[in-house]
Design a protein around this motif. Structure first.
Motif, PDB file in Angstrom:
ATOM      1  N   GLY A  10      19.287  52.684  36.804  1.00  0.00           N
ATOM      2  CA  GLY A  10      20.129  53.758  36.481  1.00  0.00           C
ATOM      3  C   GLY A  10      21.621  53.290  36.788  1.00  0.00           C
ATOM      4  O   GLY A  10      21.978  52.329  37.327  1.00  0.00           O
ATOM      5  N   ASN A  11      22.355  54.380  36.622  1.00  0.00           N
ATOM      6  CA  ASN A  11      23.861  54.004  36.758  1.00  0.00           C
ATOM      7  C   ASN A  11      24.471  54.035  38.378  1.00  0.00           C
ATOM      8  O   ASN A  11      23.545  54.282  39.169  1.00  0.00           O
ATOM      9  N   LEU A  92      23.499  40.636  33.586  1.00  0.00           N
ATOM     10  CA  LEU A  92      24.401  40.408  32.377  1.00  0.00           C
ATOM     11  C   LEU A  92      25.083  41.706  31.798  1.00  0.00           C
ATOM     12  O   LEU A  92      26.073  41.827  31.380  1.00  0.00           O
ATOM     13  N   LEU A  93      24.446  42.972  32.082  1.00  0.00           N
ATOM     14  CA  LEU A  93      24.871  44.258  31.571  1.00  0.00           C
ATOM     15  C   LEU A  93      26.232  44.522  32.213  1.00  0.00           C
ATOM     16  O   LEU A  93      27.208  44.776  31.368  1.00  0.00           O
ATOM     17  N   PHE A  94      26.277  44.543  33.699  1.00  0.00           N
ATOM     18  CA  PHE A  94      27.557  44.886  34.313  1.00  0.00           C
ATOM     19  C   PHE A  94      28.456  43.571  33.732  1.00  0.00           C
ATOM     20  O   PHE A  94      29.569  44.052  33.768  1.00  0.00           O
ATOM     21  N   ALA A  95      28.136  42.518  33.628  1.00  0.00           N
ATOM     22  CA  ALA A  95      29.281  41.444  33.500  1.00  0.00           C
ATOM     23  C   ALA A  95      29.786  41.767  32.141  1.00  0.00           C
ATOM     24  O   ALA A  95      30.988  41.336  31.740  1.00  0.00           O
ATOM     25  N   LYS A  96      29.058  42.044  31.197  1.00  0.00           N
ATOM     26  CA  LYS A  96      29.618  42.536  29.737  1.00  0.00           C
ATOM     27  C   LYS A  96      30.536  43.553  29.900  1.00  0.00           C
ATOM     28  O   LYS A  96      31.552  43.421  29.027  1.00  0.00           O
ATOM     29  N   VAL A  97      30.495  44.458  30.838  1.00  0.00           N
ATOM     30  CA  VAL A  97      31.525  45.401  31.119  1.00  0.00           C
ATOM     31  C   VAL A  97      32.653  44.882  31.761  1.00  0.00           C
ATOM     32  O   VAL A  97      33.773  45.438  31.369  1.00  0.00           O
ATOM     33  N   THR A  98      32.531  44.071  32.687  1.00  0.00           N
ATOM     34  CA  THR A  98      33.624  43.703  33.523  1.00  0.00           C
ATOM     35  C   THR A  98      34.479  42.461  33.104  1.00  0.00           C
ATOM     36  O   THR A  98      35.566  42.321  33.676  1.00  0.00           O
ATOM     37  N   LEU A  99      33.760  41.477  32.632  1.00  0.00           N
ATOM     38  CA  LEU A  99      34.349  40.176  32.229  1.00  0.00           C
ATOM     39  C   LEU A  99      34.977  40.051  30.951  1.00  0.00           C
ATOM     40  O   LEU A  99      34.500  40.688  30.106  1.00  0.00           O
ATOM     41  N   PRO A 100      36.018  39.378  30.815  1.00  0.00           N
ATOM     42  CA  PRO A 100      36.768  39.059  29.385  1.00  0.00           C
ATOM     43  C   PRO A 100      35.879  38.135  28.734  1.00  0.00           C
ATOM     44  O   PRO A 100      34.852  37.711  29.331  1.00  0.00           O
ATOM     45  N   GLU A 101      35.852  38.126  27.193  1.00  0.00           N
ATOM     46  CA  GLU A 101      35.198  37.276  26.313  1.00  0.00           C
ATOM     47  C   GLU A 101      34.848  35.875  26.909  1.00  0.00           C
ATOM     48  O   GLU A 101      33.615  35.536  27.098  1.00  0.00           O
ATOM     49  N   GLU A 102      35.823  35.062  27.413  1.00  0.00           N
ATOM     50  CA  GLU A 102      35.360  33.790  27.559  1.00  0.00           C
ATOM     51  C   GLU A 102      34.482  33.666  28.874  1.00  0.00           C
ATOM     52  O   GLU A 102      33.697  32.872  28.885  1.00  0.00           O
ATOM     53  N   GLU A 103      34.913  34.449  29.765  1.00  0.00           N
ATOM     54  CA  GLU A 103      34.085  34.299  31.154  1.00  0.00           C
ATOM     55  C   GLU A 103      32.758  35.007  30.927  1.00  0.00           C
ATOM     56  O   GLU A 103      31.958  34.396  31.508  1.00  0.00           O
ATOM     57  N   PHE A 104      32.634  35.835  30.304  1.00  0.00           N
ATOM     58  CA  PHE A 104      31.121  36.318  29.644  1.00  0.00           C
ATOM     59  C   PHE A 104      30.585  35.293  29.178  1.00  0.00           C
ATOM     60  O   PHE A 104      29.228  35.274  29.512  1.00  0.00           O
ATOM     61  N   LEU A 154      31.896  54.088  34.411  1.00  0.00           N
ATOM     62  CA  LEU A 154      30.535  54.589  34.377  1.00  0.00           C
ATOM     63  C   LEU A 154      29.764  54.995  33.208  1.00  0.00           C
ATOM     64  O   LEU A 154      28.721  54.497  32.808  1.00  0.00           O
ATOM     65  N   ARG A 155      30.768  55.491  32.038  1.00  0.00           N
ATOM     66  CA  ARG A 155      30.083  55.890  30.818  1.00  0.00           C
ATOM     67  C   ARG A 155      29.881  54.378  30.007  1.00  0.00           C
ATOM     68  O   ARG A 155      28.964  54.112  29.404  1.00  0.00           O
ATOM     69  N   ASN A 156      30.652  53.371  30.171  1.00  0.00           N
ATOM     70  CA  ASN A 156      30.397  51.912  29.868  1.00  0.00           C
ATOM     71  C   ASN A 156      29.252  51.265  30.342  1.00  0.00           C
ATOM     72  O   ASN A 156      28.303  50.784  29.574  1.00  0.00           O
ATOM     73  N   VAL A 157      28.970  51.533  31.401  1.00  0.00           N
ATOM     74  CA  VAL A 157      27.831  50.871  32.094  1.00  0.00           C
ATOM     75  C   VAL A 157      26.595  51.548  31.496  1.00  0.00           C
ATOM     76  O   VAL A 157      25.437  51.003  31.294  1.00  0.00           O
ATOM     77  N   HIS A 158      26.534  52.931  31.556  1.00  0.00           N
ATOM     78  CA  HIS A 158      25.671  53.665  31.063  1.00  0.00           C
ATOM     79  C   HIS A 158      25.369  53.201  29.415  1.00  0.00           C
ATOM     80  O   HIS A 158      23.860  53.123  29.125  1.00  0.00           O
ATOM     81  N   GLY A 159      26.212  52.974  28.608  1.00  0.00           N
ATOM     82  CA  GLY A 159      26.038  52.620  27.128  1.00  0.00           C
ATOM     83  C   GLY A 159      25.366  51.234  27.299  1.00  0.00           C
ATOM     84  O   GLY A 159      24.463  51.047  26.325  1.00  0.00           O
ATOM     85  N   MET A 160      25.815  50.284  28.234  1.00  0.00           N
ATOM     86  CA  MET A 160      25.150  48.864  27.956  1.00  0.00           C
ATOM     87  C   MET A 160      23.679  49.084  28.564  1.00  0.00           C
ATOM     88  O   MET A 160      22.779  48.574  27.950  1.00  0.00           O
ATOM     89  N   TYR A 161      23.182  49.936  29.533  1.00  0.00           N
ATOM     90  CA  TYR A 161      21.787  50.223  29.722  1.00  0.00           C
ATOM     91  C   TYR A 161      21.098  50.744  28.656  1.00  0.00           C
ATOM     92  O   TYR A 161      20.111  50.132  28.374  1.00  0.00           O
ATOM     93  N   MET A 162      21.894  51.633  27.844  1.00  0.00           N
ATOM     94  CA  MET A 162      20.954  52.186  26.595  1.00  0.00           C
ATOM     95  C   MET A 162      20.709  51.202  25.675  1.00  0.00           C
ATOM     96  O   MET A 162      19.916  51.391  24.791  1.00  0.00           O
TER      97      MET A 162
END
Length: 209
Positions: A10-11, A92-104, A154-162
């Motif tokens: 969960g979030n 991977l989900l949190f990295a998608k939210v927090t990292l810029p494209e090249e680092e991700f 928190l909304r972005n994290v939730h969206g990645m999980y869903m």
């Protein structure tokens, strides 16, 4: 109960660790809890996210992999019940939210190398809580570095999980946490225990408590 390896997810602030601990105690199960407090980059990330996002996520991934690998290798999945309060995919989900494209992109390459080496859970229990309740729980547990987490994060994290749950064949028990409290309302926990006696299909199975 037919499930030998259960993950509660969960979030931030959804109550993952609390529920995983309660279930582990009830089933006399092995418990795997994320050791987030050991990450030295976490307080720094909340202060300067752009500077510390990559080392934060890399540290989390390495620690989660080590912890899961060691615990799962030492247990017999056919006789022992194992409870964890995180999926490895959350790295991977949190990295998608927090990292810029090249680092991700680099991070994902590392993730794809090690992810196939881990056993996946038989059942995912996902605690689906609205942002206002997450923020209430975050304030209540009073970790100083979490107090300024914005709603949008928190909304972005939730969206990645869903997105992950909908696109991958995960056997998921989705619980609406709007009015649920497993600690204050023992009946909620009892209903969940009854629900765990059922065999669920792969995909999202909704549970109303």
């Amino acid at each position: 109960m037919n499930y030998r390896f259960i993950t509660v997810e969960g979030n931030i602030g959804a109550g993952k660790t609390t529920l995983a601990s309660m279930l582990a105690k009830h089933f006399s199960a092995k418990l795997i809890l994320e050791e987030f407090a050991d990450n030295p980059f976490l307080p720094l990330f909340y202060e300067r996210p752009q500077q510390y996002a990559f080392p934060l996520e890399l540290f989390f991934m390495a620690e989660r992999y080590k912890q899961l690998k060691e615990m799962l290798q030492s247990q017999d999945l056919f006789s022992d019940v194992i409870l964890s309060d995180y999926l490895f995919i959350k790295s991977l989900l949190f990295a998608k939210v927090t990292l810029p494209e090249e680092e991700f992109s680099l991070y994902q390459k590392l993730f794809d190398i090690i992810n196939p080496q881990l056993v996946q859970p038989d059942l995912l229990i996902f605690l689906n809580a609205p942002v206002n309740k997450l923020q209430e729980n975050i304030k209540h547990r009073n970790r100083s570095y979490e107090q300024s987490i914005p709603d949008d994060y928190l909304r972005n994290v939730h969206g990645m999980y869903m997105q992950y749950i909908k696109q991958h064949p995960v056997r998921t028990l989705m619980i609406d946490m709007t009015k649920v409290d497993f600690v204050k309302h023992p009946d909620d926990f009892g209903k969940l225990l009854t629900a765990l006696e059922k065999d669920y299909e792969v995909g999202i199975n909704y549970l109303t408590l």
